[in-house]
Design a protein around this motif. Sequence first.
Motif, short mmCIF file in Angstrom:
data_model
loop_
_atom_site.label_atom_id
_atom_site.label_comp_id
_atom_site.label_asym_id
_atom_site.label_seq_id
_atom_site.Cartn_x
_atom_site.Cartn_y
_atom_site.Cartn_z
N ASP A 130 26.27 62.62 89.74
CA ASP A 130 24.85 62.91 89.48
C ASP A 130 24.20 63.39 90.76
OD1 ASP A 130 24.78 62.05 86.69
OD2 ASP A 130 25.07 60.03 87.49
N LYS B 188 20.41 59.58 81.83
CA LYS B 188 21.32 59.56 80.67
C LYS B 188 21.50 58.15 80.12
CE LYS B 188 24.20 61.79 83.27
NZ LYS B 188 25.42 62.45 83.84
N HIS C 163 18.42 57.05 78.34
CA HIS C 163 18.32 57.72 77.04
C HIS C 163 19.17 57.01 75.99
CE1 HIS C 163 17.88 60.94 74.12
NE2 HIS C 163 19.20 61.00 74.01
#
Length: 254
Positions: free
Chosen positions: A65, A226, A229
């Motif tokens: 990331d 992510k 989410h």
Amino acid sequence: MVRNIESDFREYTVRGKVVKYKELSSLSNSTDAYFIGYISADGTYQQGMKPNGKSYPTMGISSTDEYIVRMFRNLYCPLVQYKNRGKRSSKKVKANNNSFELKFPRGMKDTFNKFGVFDYKPSRKMVGVSKSMQWAYMLGIMDADGCFVVRHRRDCRTPRLNIHIVSCAYDVLVEMQRRLEEQGIISSVYQRKSNNCFELRINNTEHAIRFGKLLYRDLPSVYNYKKKHIFDTYVNTYTSSSCSNSDELTGSPV
């Protein structure tokens, strides 16, 4: 010579190159707590080599990331360049994904030492983390070494939510477990058979949801979007009024 240049920032020069870094005296906000938590889980401790042949310890991180690595660089050592060690690296590296590496200045040793992370992972401790900052710290660990697991079972209409955190830092996981228990969240810590790592698990769905809400209640400047989410999607889909009272959300407490 280290110079104080502004607020918490320090500066020194090595072979004509200016090095600037932030020194933390305490974890007073969620971003700093997240940073130290992330380092405690995923920071790399290794021996560097000076031109005269003497070795010195350094800390760094690597992640797929890039936005997390970039934000850490911008906040804590803005003049340092991070590198791509993955498939787009200038070196001939066999990799399926990009992996970004950031090495922290040697001057940050005192900061890392103060919070129990300036060592190899098995020797790290959870030090200097107040109760008000503990959730941001744990979010850093979760983003570095943890995951939300959504389990589908044939005998349940509603999938279960579990949390797994795998780490070599046993003492950190045990301290996390103790602090979770103070909040009524039951977890288990056990050694994995395949390696020298340990795993903290929350198998009760209601407890996993409670833990997730605590993790995300005071968001730092950077976090893994992510994973949030995944958690938000599960909560919004399966804990609506139509199924929030269902026994299917409980699962096993351990």
